[in-house]
Write a protein that holds these residues in place. Structure first.
Motif, PDB file in Angstrom:
ATOM      1  N   THR A  17      -4.705  -1.334   6.053  1.00 50.64           N
ATOM      2  CA  THR A  17      -4.727  -2.023   4.765  1.00 50.64           C
ATOM      3  C   THR A  17      -3.835  -1.309   3.753  1.00 50.64           C
ATOM      4  O   THR A  17      -3.071  -1.948   3.013  1.00 50.64           O
ATOM      5  N   VAL A  18      -3.936   0.014   3.729  1.00 50.24           N
ATOM      6  CA  VAL A  18      -3.119   0.810   2.812  1.00 50.24           C
ATOM      7  C   VAL A  18      -1.639   0.717   3.188  1.00 50.24           C
ATOM      8  O   VAL A  18      -0.762   0.588   2.322  1.00 50.24           O
ATOM      9  N   ASP A  19      -1.344   0.764   4.474  1.00 49.84           N
ATOM     10  CA  ASP A  19       0.052   0.735   4.901  1.00 49.84           C
ATOM     11  C   ASP A  19       0.697  -0.607   4.587  1.00 49.84           C
ATOM     12  O   ASP A  19       1.883  -0.666   4.233  1.00 49.84           O
ATOM     13  N   ASP A  20      -0.070  -1.680   4.690  1.00 47.27           N
ATOM     14  CA  ASP A  20       0.465  -2.990   4.309  1.00 47.27           C
ATOM     15  C   ASP A  20       0.890  -2.998   2.849  1.00 47.27           C
ATOM     16  O   ASP A  20       1.975  -3.493   2.500  1.00 47.27           O
ATOM     17  N   GLU A  21       0.043  -2.442   1.978  1.00 41.73           N
ATOM     18  CA  GLU A  21       0.379  -2.417   0.562  1.00 41.73           C
ATOM     19  C   GLU A  21       1.511  -1.434   0.281  1.00 41.73           C
ATOM     20  O   GLU A  21       2.328  -1.661  -0.623  1.00 41.73           O
ATOM     21  N   ARG A  22       1.575  -0.349   1.041  1.00 43.05           N
ATOM     22  CA  ARG A  22       2.689   0.598   0.877  1.00 43.05           C
ATOM     23  C   ARG A  22       4.018  -0.128   1.091  1.00 43.05           C
ATOM     24  O   ARG A  22       4.975   0.068   0.326  1.00 43.05           O
ATOM     25  N   ARG A  23       4.079  -0.963   2.095  1.00 48.25           N
ATOM     26  CA  ARG A  23       5.313  -1.693   2.373  1.00 48.25           C
ATOM     27  C   ARG A  23       5.616  -2.708   1.263  1.00 48.25           C
ATOM     28  O   ARG A  23       6.768  -2.871   0.860  1.00 48.25           O
ATOM     29  N   ARG A  24       4.572  -3.377   0.779  1.00 49.14           N
ATOM     30  CA  ARG A  24       4.785  -4.335  -0.308  1.00 49.14           C
ATOM     31  C   ARG A  24       5.254  -3.620  -1.581  1.00 49.14           C
ATOM     32  O   ARG A  24       6.107  -4.121  -2.313  1.00 49.14           O
ATOM     33  N   THR A  25       4.657  -2.452  -1.839  1.00 55.55           N
ATOM     34  CA  THR A  25       5.065  -1.675  -3.010  1.00 55.55           C
ATOM     35  C   THR A  25       6.518  -1.261  -2.887  1.00 55.55           C
ATOM     36  O   THR A  25       7.292  -1.335  -3.860  1.00 55.55           O
ATOM     37  N   GLY A  26       6.910  -0.824  -1.697  1.00 55.45           N
ATOM     38  CA  GLY A  26       8.301  -0.439  -1.477  1.00 55.45           C
ATOM     39  C   GLY A  26       9.254  -1.577  -1.760  1.00 55.45           C
ATOM     40  O   GLY A  26      10.296  -1.395  -2.417  1.00 55.45           O
ATOM     41  N   GLU A  27       8.889  -2.769  -1.315  1.00 56.36           N
ATOM     42  CA  GLU A  27       9.731  -3.942  -1.565  1.00 56.36           C
ATOM     43  C   GLU A  27       9.817  -4.249  -3.055  1.00 56.36           C
ATOM     44  O   GLU A  27      10.872  -4.661  -3.558  1.00 56.36           O
ATOM     45  N   ALA A  28       8.705  -4.048  -3.777  1.00 57.80           N
ATOM     46  CA  ALA A  28       8.677  -4.355  -5.205  1.00 57.80           C
ATOM     47  C   ALA A  28       9.480  -3.348  -6.033  1.00 57.80           C
ATOM     48  O   ALA A  28       9.832  -3.635  -7.182  1.00 57.80           O
ATOM     49  N   LEU A  29       9.765  -2.186  -5.461  1.00 61.50           N
ATOM     50  CA  LEU A  29      10.477  -1.147  -6.212  1.00 61.50           C
ATOM     51  C   LEU A  29      11.992  -1.332  -6.215  1.00 61.50           C
ATOM     52  O   LEU A  29      12.702  -0.569  -6.865  1.00 61.50           O
ATOM     53  N   GLY A  30      12.462  -2.314  -5.500  1.00 66.82           N
ATOM     54  CA  GLY A  30      13.884  -2.622  -5.545  1.00 66.82           C
ATOM     55  C   GLY A  30      14.759  -1.479  -5.095  1.00 66.82           C
ATOM     56  O   GLY A  30      14.674  -1.023  -3.946  1.00 66.82           O
ATOM     57  N   GLU A  31      15.599  -0.976  -5.996  1.00 69.90           N
ATOM     58  CA  GLU A  31      16.583   0.038  -5.630  1.00 69.90           C
ATOM     59  C   GLU A  31      15.959   1.370  -5.228  1.00 69.90           C
ATOM     60  O   GLU A  31      16.621   2.208  -4.602  1.00 69.90           O
ATOM     61  N   ARG A  32      14.699   1.596  -5.562  1.00 73.43           N
ATOM     62  CA  ARG A  32      14.040   2.842  -5.159  1.00 73.43           C
ATOM     63  C   ARG A  32      13.256   2.675  -3.853  1.00 73.43           C
ATOM     64  O   ARG A  32      12.481   3.551  -3.480  1.00 73.43           O
ATOM     65  N   HIS A  33      13.461   1.556  -3.174  1.00 70.80           N
ATOM     66  CA  HIS A  33      12.706   1.250  -1.957  1.00 70.80           C
ATOM     67  C   HIS A  33      12.805   2.360  -0.914  1.00 70.80           C
ATOM     68  O   HIS A  33      11.787   2.877  -0.430  1.00 70.80           O
ATOM     69  N   GLU A  34      14.005   2.727  -0.546  1.00 69.78           N
ATOM     70  CA  GLU A  34      14.175   3.718   0.518  1.00 69.78           C
ATOM     71  C   GLU A  34      13.634   5.080   0.095  1.00 69.78           C
ATOM     72  O   GLU A  34      13.019   5.792   0.902  1.00 69.78           O
ATOM     73  N   GLU A  35      13.850   5.435  -1.155  1.00 69.24           N
ATOM     74  CA  GLU A  35      13.330   6.702  -1.670  1.00 69.24           C
ATOM     75  C   GLU A  35      11.810   6.719  -1.596  1.00 69.24           C
ATOM     76  O   GLU A  35      11.202   7.717  -1.180  1.00 69.24           O
ATOM     77  N   PHE A  36      11.195   5.609  -1.982  1.00 67.99           N
ATOM     78  CA  PHE A  36       9.736   5.526  -1.938  1.00 67.99           C
ATOM     79  C   PHE A  36       9.215   5.582  -0.510  1.00 67.99           C
ATOM     80  O   PHE A  36       8.218   6.266  -0.231  1.00 67.99           O
ATOM     81  N   MET A  37       9.841   4.879   0.407  1.00 65.30           N
ATOM     82  CA  MET A  37       9.351   4.807   1.781  1.00 65.30           C
ATOM     83  C   MET A  37       9.419   6.159   2.487  1.00 65.30           C
ATOM     84  O   MET A  37       8.737   6.368   3.496  1.00 65.30           O
ATOM     85  N   ARG A  38      10.200   7.079   1.953  1.00 61.24           N
ATOM     86  CA  ARG A  38      10.257   8.426   2.539  1.00 61.24           C
ATOM     87  C   ARG A  38       9.098   9.300   2.076  1.00 61.24           C
ATOM     88  O   ARG A  38       8.822  10.350   2.661  1.00 61.24           O
ATOM     89  N   LEU A  39       8.402   8.877   1.006  1.00 60.75           N
ATOM     90  CA  LEU A  39       7.303   9.673   0.476  1.00 60.75           C
ATOM     91  C   LEU A  39       6.060   9.533   1.357  1.00 60.75           C
ATOM     92  O   LEU A  39       5.772   8.465   1.884  1.00 60.75           O
ATOM     93  N   LYS A  40       5.325  10.623   1.491  1.00 61.88           N
ATOM     94  CA  LYS A  40       4.014  10.556   2.139  1.00 61.88           C
ATOM     95  C   LYS A  40       3.003  10.244   1.046  1.00 61.88           C
ATOM     96  O   LYS A  40       2.841  11.018   0.112  1.00 61.88           O
ATOM     97  N   VAL A  41       2.322   9.119   1.180  1.00 62.97           N
ATOM     98  CA  VAL A  41       1.461   8.657   0.088  1.00 62.97           C
ATOM     99  C   VAL A  41      -0.031   8.761   0.412  1.00 62.97           C
ATOM    100  O   VAL A  41      -0.868   8.440  -0.433  1.00 62.97           O
ATOM    101  N   GLU A  42      -0.389   9.189   1.614  1.00 60.44           N
ATOM    102  CA  GLU A  42      -1.812   9.296   1.958  1.00 60.44           C
ATOM    103  C   GLU A  42      -1.985  10.192   3.182  1.00 60.44           C
ATOM    104  O   GLU A  42      -1.022  10.477   3.892  1.00 60.44           O
TER     105      GLU A  42
END
Length: 231
Positions: A79-104
């Motif tokens: 459930t968390v990983d699904d939202e992590r991906r949606r959040t990454g998409e919503a961040l636009g130009e920071r998508h790749e930077e965000f997806m490299r972060l460990k968030v949990e």
């Protein structure tokens, strides 16, 4: 008795006071954990600390669910990983930077707790008539109590907020009206971050305190710090 004398009578000793400020200063939103279990007596102390938090109208809206079953943990993680991906998409130009972060650290931590708001909260009007969100503020106080107590116990804790509340409520089988507000990763850590991880990763910086405090009017010069997650 002077005001200064009265204050001194209630003041902690210097070592006790310093320990409080140290826990506040060294608290971190942890994402890296070992799999070592949390001792039951320590977990009980942390839950007691959370339950001693202030709450508006003394409503005590917090409820805690320990996620022990590995299959349930995996479903929470999904459930968390699904939202992590949606959040990454919503961040636009920071998508790749965000997806490299460990968030949990859901699959690694010794204890996984979900903090929920209880059902029937609309019945509590004291302190909430014009600000109904104070039930969430009260639960946040309980989480902060646990966070500071965990740091004093040498344990790390991370607050995960990336999930769809309705979806997670379904996973947990919550009663109608109850609402999950936090997934807490709790446990032993290999080390505590020297500074908030998002600062270490260059995601955001701590704002200058002077720019956040105004006297008799709104503070001028404060700028919002873009980013995601807690620190």
């Amino acid at each position: 008795m002077s005001t200064e004398q009265a204050s001194t009578n209630f003041r902690y000793t210097d070592p006790e006071r310093d320990a409080v400020y140290r826990a506040i200063g060294e608290r971190r939103d942890m994402r890296h954990f070992t799999s070592d279990p949390v001792a039951p007596e320590v977990l009980q102390r942390l839950l007691i600390a959370a339950h001693q938090a202030p709450s508006v109208g003394y409503m005590q809206p917090w409820r805690f669910i320990r996620a022990i079953d590995p299959e349930l943990r995996q479903r929470i993680h999904a459930t968390v990983d699904d939202e992590r991906r949606r959040t990454g998409e919503a961040l636009g130009e920071r998508h790749e930077e965000f997806m490299r972060l460990k968030v949990e650290g859901i699959r690694e931590c010794g204890e996984l707790l979900v903090v929920c708001l209880t059902q029937g909260r609309e019945e509590y009007v004291f302190g909430r008539r014009t600000m109904p969100e104070m039930d969430l503020a009260s639960a946040a106080c309980a989480i902060q109590n646990m966070w500071l107590a965990a740091r004093a116990e040498g344990l790390g804790m991370g607050w995960v907020s990336m999930f769809d509340p309705d979806e997670l409520a379904g996973v947990l089988g919550l009663p109608a009206g109850a609402l999950p507000v936090a997934v807490l990763c709790l446990g032993h850590v290999p080390a505590f971050y020297d500074e908030p991880m998002l600062a270490q990763e260059g995601w955001a910086e701590r704002l200058d305190l002077d720019s956040l405090v105004g006297v008799d009017r709104w503070p001028e010069g404060a700028e919002s710090s873009p980013g995601a997650g807690t620190s």
